[in-house]
Design a protein around this motif. Structure first.
Motif, short mmCIF file in Angstrom:
data_model
loop_
_atom_site.label_atom_id
_atom_site.label_comp_id
_atom_site.label_asym_id
_atom_site.label_seq_id
_atom_site.Cartn_x
_atom_site.Cartn_y
_atom_site.Cartn_z
N LYS A 1 51.06 44.23 26.78
CA LYS A 1 50.46 45.10 25.76
C LYS A 1 50.90 46.56 25.94
CE LYS A 1 46.24 43.94 27.21
NZ LYS A 1 46.44 43.34 28.56
N GLU B 1 47.96 43.40 37.66
CA GLU B 1 48.32 43.22 36.25
C GLU B 1 48.54 44.58 35.59
OE1 GLU B 1 46.07 39.69 34.42
OE2 GLU B 1 45.06 41.48 33.72
N HIS C 1 39.48 42.88 35.42
CA HIS C 1 40.17 44.15 35.11
C HIS C 1 39.06 45.09 34.68
CE1 HIS C 1 43.07 47.06 33.55
NE2 HIS C 1 42.29 47.14 32.48
C1 LIG Z 1 43.05 42.48 31.03
C2 LIG Z 1 43.95 43.64 31.23
N1 LIG Z 1 44.85 43.61 32.23
C3 LIG Z 1 45.70 44.62 32.44
C4 LIG Z 1 45.70 45.75 31.63
C5 LIG Z 1 46.70 46.83 31.90
O1 LIG Z 1 46.08 48.03 32.23
P1 LIG Z 1 46.96 49.31 32.57
O2 LIG Z 1 47.96 49.45 31.49
O3 LIG Z 1 45.97 50.44 32.60
O4 LIG Z 1 47.61 49.09 33.90
C6 LIG Z 1 44.78 45.83 30.58
C7 LIG Z 1 44.73 47.00 29.71
O5 LIG Z 1 43.94 47.15 28.83
C8 LIG Z 1 43.88 44.74 30.37
O6 LIG Z 1 42.99 44.76 29.37
#
Ligand SMILES: Cc1ncc(COP(=O)(O)O)c(C=O)c1O
Length: 384
Positions: A50, A257, A184
């Protein structure tokens, strides 16, 4: 600091444009992977797609990680399309549709299940597909440590409360193979805070497993590593984070992650100044494009750091300037009252730290301006 490679691309690109520096990303990822893989215990990295699902970014990141985390049927199909059938994929995210659960049962390697009802729905999807599904329970583990973007540790639509996780174990359908626990809880954490949060999850998961007399093969402790938009040269301290996790030699596999801290530094949004205006004593530089391409500063409430490339021949100013886009809204501000030595009409402006949650979170159809061009530079670019 803008590299020569990016500066050259920024001078030549059709505007506005995103420039992805895949050499930079490759080196950045190699350093992170080395830091994360050094130390006791086992740590895997799944990239949270994402943050930036650009095919060049995905292909470059994939060389250094153990898998990809996707959060929709669209991301699942896209990542399979770009990276092929062999890359391990974890399917997460709240509110999965029946179609998404069916696709996850067929095409994902593991699913992060968000509720007791979702466990049952995933089991039904697995039954229909004639398969078993590997799953981790996403738990809203109590006692998170804060962070900029909190997603757990209090009332939250994400994951399930501990009591629900207990109930899931008591009624686990035969189609579900329980691999472990996922959490998370927040984003925007420095190394010590992020590790403390990870430890909270690991300790909770160990107590959960002991209480139920089950073994947990995997514990996902989330992403959330900080990117400091006010100090663009700063980097998350991956080695300190890894050490502060204090992993035992023989615990469960720990998976992180991350998204933002992997790709943010390798993306640039490049545009040029169309007009310079003085209003009520303040200077405004009005640029092609705007926050419908780079929504990050509005979404997070910061000034997007930028470099001015003196390519213009029009009037110039020096001093504090507010850099805005073409949208008919006062919210279309990329950076406020930033002191500059020069900015002029026709100058190109390269916004840094635009490689994560940038183009893909932006409302790009608003006002029907043309979309930005995508320019990939660096060794990996020709593989896309
Ligand atoms: C379930 C989950 N994992 C990982 C992430 C990645 O977070 P970041 O980009 O802050 O490392 C997100 C971000 O919203 C998330 O919702």
């Amino acid at each position: 600091m803008i590299t020569d490679l990016v500066a050259k691309a920024a001078r030549e690109a059709p505007l506005p444009a995103y420039v992805y520096d895949l050499d930079h990303l490759d080196a950045h990822m190699a350093a992170i992977a080395a830091a994360v893989r050094t130390g006791p215990g086992r740590v895997e990295i799944h990239y949270a797609a994402k943050a930036n699902p650009d095919p060049g970014v995905l292909a470059t990141v994939a060389r250094h990680v153990d898998g990809i985390e996707v959060a929709s049927g669209g991301e699942l199909a896209h990542v399979r399309d770009v990276l092929g059938p062999d890359v391990p994929i974890a399917f997460g995210g709240p509110g999965k549709t029946d179609e998404e659960l069916a696709a996850a049962a067929r095409q994902a390697d593991r699913v992060h299940v968000e509720s007791r009802l979702e466990v049952r729905r995933l089991a039904a999807a697995a039954r229909a597909a004639g398969t078993r599904v590997k799953a981790l329970l996403r738990v809203n583990v109590p006692g998170g440590v804060g962070g900029v973007l909190r997603m757990g540790g209090g009332p939250s639509p994400f994951g399930m409360d501990p009591a629900e996780a207990d109930a899931c174990l008591a009624e686990l359908p035969p189609e579900i193979e329980l691999l472990g626990v996922h959490a998370h809880l927040a984003s925007g954490l420095d190394a010590q805070a992020c590790a403390a949060q990870g430890r909270t999850v690991l300790d909770w998961a160990a107590a959960f497993a002991a209480r139920h007399g089950v073994g947990l093969a995997e514990v996902v402790i989330g992403g959330g590593m900080h990117v400091d938009y006010t100090r663009p040269a700063e980097r998350f301290d991956w080695a300190a984070y890894r050490a502060a996790l204090r992993l035992p030699d023989h615990g469960p596999l720990v998976r992180i992650e991350p998204g933002r801290a992997l790709t943010a530094y390798s993306g640039w949004y490049v545009t040029d100044v169309l007009d310079l205006k003085r209003s009520a004593g303040e200077w405004f530089a009005i640029c092609r494009g705007g926050t419908h391409h780079l929504r990050t500063p509005v979404a997070k409430g910061h000034d997007q750091p930028f470099t001015v490339l003196p390519t213009g021949t029009g009037p110039t100013i020096a001093g504090p300037v507010t850099v805005v886009g073409q949208l008919c809204t006062p919210k279309d501000v990329l950076a406020r009252r930033v002191p500059v030595e020069r900015i002029g009409v026709g100058d190109r402006v390269a916004f840094a730290l635009a490689g994560a949650y940038a183009l893909n979170i932006s409302h790009r159809d608003f006002l029907m301006h043309p979309p930005p061009a995508l320019v990939r530079v660096g060794g990996g670019a020709d593989q896309v």
